[in-house]
Motif scaffolding. Structure first.
Motif, PDB file in Angstrom:
ATOM      1  N   GLN A   1      46.503  56.528  41.456  1.00 54.40           N
ATOM      2  CA  GLN A   1      47.546  56.838  40.476  1.00 54.40           C
ATOM      3  C   GLN A   1      48.246  55.560  40.020  1.00 54.40           C
ATOM      4  O   GLN A   1      48.521  55.376  38.825  1.00 54.40           O
ATOM      5  CB  GLN A   1      48.545  57.820  41.072  1.00 54.40           C
ATOM      6  N   LEU A   2      48.538  54.671  40.959  1.00 56.94           N
ATOM      7  CA  LEU A   2      49.183  53.405  40.616  1.00 56.94           C
ATOM      8  C   LEU A   2      48.254  52.535  39.771  1.00 56.94           C
ATOM      9  O   LEU A   2      48.696  51.867  38.828  1.00 56.94           O
ATOM     10  CB  LEU A   2      49.585  52.657  41.890  1.00 56.94           C
ATOM     11  N   THR A   3      46.978  52.540  40.108  1.00 59.26           N
ATOM     12  CA  THR A   3      46.001  51.780  39.330  1.00 59.26           C
ATOM     13  C   THR A   3      46.005  52.232  37.880  1.00 59.26           C
ATOM     14  O   THR A   3      45.973  51.407  36.950  1.00 59.26           O
ATOM     15  CB  THR A   3      44.594  51.955  39.934  1.00 59.26           C
ATOM     16  N   ALA A   4      46.068  53.535  37.686  1.00 54.10           N
ATOM     17  CA  ALA A   4      46.087  54.084  36.324  1.00 54.10           C
ATOM     18  C   ALA A   4      47.421  53.806  35.647  1.00 54.10           C
ATOM     19  O   ALA A   4      47.463  53.442  34.457  1.00 54.10           O
ATOM     20  CB  ALA A   4      45.822  55.584  36.365  1.00 54.10           C
ATOM     21  N   ALA A   5      48.528  53.941  36.374  1.00 59.68           N
ATOM     22  CA  ALA A   5      49.850  53.757  35.785  1.00 59.68           C
ATOM     23  C   ALA A   5      50.066  52.320  35.318  1.00 59.68           C
ATOM     24  O   ALA A   5      50.740  52.075  34.307  1.00 59.68           O
ATOM     25  CB  ALA A   5      50.928  54.146  36.788  1.00 59.68           C
ATOM     26  N   TYR A   6      49.497  51.358  36.052  1.00 59.44           N
ATOM     27  CA  TYR A   6      49.621  49.953  35.675  1.00 59.44           C
ATOM     28  C   TYR A   6      48.524  49.513  34.709  1.00 59.44           C
ATOM     29  O   TYR A   6      48.476  48.347  34.312  1.00 59.44           O
ATOM     30  CB  TYR A   6      49.570  49.061  36.921  1.00 59.44           C
ATOM     31  N   ASN A   7      47.634  50.433  34.356  1.00 56.66           N
ATOM     32  CA  ASN A   7      46.518  50.113  33.459  1.00 56.66           C
ATOM     33  C   ASN A   7      45.678  48.948  33.988  1.00 56.66           C
ATOM     34  O   ASN A   7      45.311  48.030  33.242  1.00 56.66           O
ATOM     35  CB  ASN A   7      47.037  49.780  32.052  1.00 56.66           C
ATOM     36  N   VAL A   8      45.389  49.001  35.265  1.00 60.20           N
ATOM     37  CA  VAL A   8      44.603  47.932  35.891  1.00 60.20           C
ATOM     38  C   VAL A   8      43.183  47.969  35.353  1.00 60.20           C
ATOM     39  O   VAL A   8      42.502  48.995  35.421  1.00 60.20           O
ATOM     40  CB  VAL A   8      44.602  48.092  37.424  1.00 60.20           C
ATOM     41  N   GLU A   9      42.737  46.848  34.824  1.00 59.86           N
ATOM     42  CA  GLU A   9      41.405  46.759  34.236  1.00 59.86           C
ATOM     43  C   GLU A   9      40.433  45.949  35.080  1.00 59.86           C
ATOM     44  O   GLU A   9      39.249  45.855  34.765  1.00 59.86           O
ATOM     45  CB  GLU A   9      41.494  46.164  32.832  1.00 59.86           C
ATOM     46  N   GLY A  10      40.926  45.331  36.132  1.00 57.14           N
ATOM     47  CA  GLY A  10      40.064  44.534  36.994  1.00 57.14           C
ATOM     48  C   GLY A  10      40.867  44.001  38.161  1.00 57.14           C
ATOM     49  O   GLY A  10      42.091  44.114  38.196  1.00 57.14           O
ATOM     50  N   THR A  11      40.182  43.451  39.127  1.00 55.27           N
ATOM     51  CA  THR A  11      40.851  42.904  40.302  1.00 55.27           C
ATOM     52  C   THR A  11      40.427  41.464  40.512  1.00 55.27           C
ATOM     53  O   THR A  11      39.327  41.080  40.106  1.00 55.27           O
ATOM     54  CB  THR A  11      40.482  43.729  41.546  1.00 55.27           C
ATOM     55  N   PRO A  12      41.337  40.683  41.113  1.00 52.60           N
ATOM     56  CA  PRO A  12      42.682  41.019  41.555  1.00 52.60           C
ATOM     57  C   PRO A  12      43.677  41.059  40.393  1.00 52.60           C
ATOM     58  O   PRO A  12      43.468  40.437  39.364  1.00 52.60           O
ATOM     59  CB  PRO A  12      43.023  39.913  42.541  1.00 52.60           C
ATOM     60  N   ALA A  13      44.748  41.798  40.586  1.00 51.50           N
ATOM     61  CA  ALA A  13      45.816  41.891  39.585  1.00 51.50           C
ATOM     62  C   ALA A  13      47.118  42.187  40.327  1.00 51.50           C
ATOM     63  O   ALA A  13      47.099  42.613  41.485  1.00 51.50           O
ATOM     64  CB  ALA A  13      45.517  42.982  38.565  1.00 51.50           C
ATOM     65  N   LEU A  14      48.238  41.957  39.646  1.00 54.56           N
ATOM     66  CA  LEU A  14      49.546  42.181  40.267  1.00 54.56           C
ATOM     67  C   LEU A  14      50.407  43.108  39.427  1.00 54.56           C
ATOM     68  O   LEU A  14      50.339  43.083  38.192  1.00 54.56           O
ATOM     69  CB  LEU A  14      50.301  40.857  40.442  1.00 54.56           C
ATOM     70  N   GLY A  15      51.219  43.891  40.083  1.00 51.44           N
ATOM     71  CA  GLY A  15      52.227  44.699  39.423  1.00 51.44           C
ATOM     72  C   GLY A  15      53.583  44.273  39.971  1.00 51.44           C
ATOM     73  O   GLY A  15      53.722  44.066  41.185  1.00 51.44           O
ATOM     74  N   VAL A  16      54.570  44.114  39.101  1.00 46.63           N
ATOM     75  CA  VAL A  16      55.883  43.629  39.534  1.00 46.63           C
ATOM     76  C   VAL A  16      56.983  44.583  39.085  1.00 46.63           C
ATOM     77  O   VAL A  16      57.103  44.903  37.895  1.00 46.63           O
ATOM     78  CB  VAL A  16      56.174  42.212  38.976  1.00 46.63           C
TER      79      VAL A  16
END
Length: 213
Positions: A171-186
């Protein structure tokens, strides 16, 4: 094709940053990082799991991602330099159903207090030893070889807690619109795609920004 796995982190720290520190609004204009280039502001803020006054930083990673493997020592060192007001958490991503067992692996290790001991070893097993830790069976066999009680691990791996946290991670991956890894949410407000070591410098800057507005 992007150099980052799936759909996309990386080191520095703002000198003098302290828990609860608030800078004047004018300091925001001095940032050398550009919105839309180095980070994006989420259209819909994400709920955070931190207390008021704290800043949550999420590391979106995948054990199968070579860039995450290379980044992990930088992220680990960065987390240890943060003041108490910054809460860093790892979020294992699953861009498809086949990656879900690796999400549960991380959360099983977390529940058993084994992240510090085995997290880096999972990366090494996959990227150095070339082990295919993709199925529950292969994961359990590898963990047992590390000296972990099989029954205790299987209970954690197959339990509701690990499954629930894996769903929350997705759910967090979708909410932050993560398109690849690694990535950060702040702070539930900013997303930082992978940019090499600069990503953690961007995170430092956004931690300060999140405390000024």
């Amino acid at each position: 094709m992007s150099q980052f796995v799936g759909r996309r982190v990386f080191a520095g720290q703002v000198a003098g940053l302290a828990a609860g520190m608030v800078l004047p609004l004018g300091a925001m204009a001095q940032s050398r990082f550009e919105e839309g280039v180095n980070f994006t502001r989420l259209a819909n803020p994400v709920a955070v799991d931190t207390a008021p006054g704290q800043v949550e930083v999420l590391e979106f990673f995948a054990y199968t991602c070579i860039h995450c493997f290379r980044f992990e020592p930088d992220f680990e060192a960065w987390t240890k330099r943060q003041p108490k007001g910054v809460v860093a958490r790892r979020v294992p991503v699953a861009f498809n159903a086949a990656m879900e067992p690796l999400q549960r692996l991380y959360y099983a290790l977390e529940s058993m207090g084994l992240v510090e001991k085995l997290h880096a070893k999972v990366f090494a097993a996959i990227h150095i030893d070339k082990q295919r830790l993709l199925s529950p069976k292969s994961i359990v066999e590898w963990v047992v070889k590390q000296g972990v009680d099989q029954k205790a691990f299987e209970m954690a791996f197959n339990g509701f807690a690990a499954s629930g946290k894996a769903k929350r991670a997705s759910q967090l991956t979708a909410a932050y619109n993560v398109e690849g890894t690694p990535a950060l949410g702040v702070a539930g407000r900013f997303y930082i795609p992978g940019q090499g070591p600069k990503s953690l410098e961007v995170a430092d800057d956004l931690i300060v920004r999140s405390r000024t507005v």
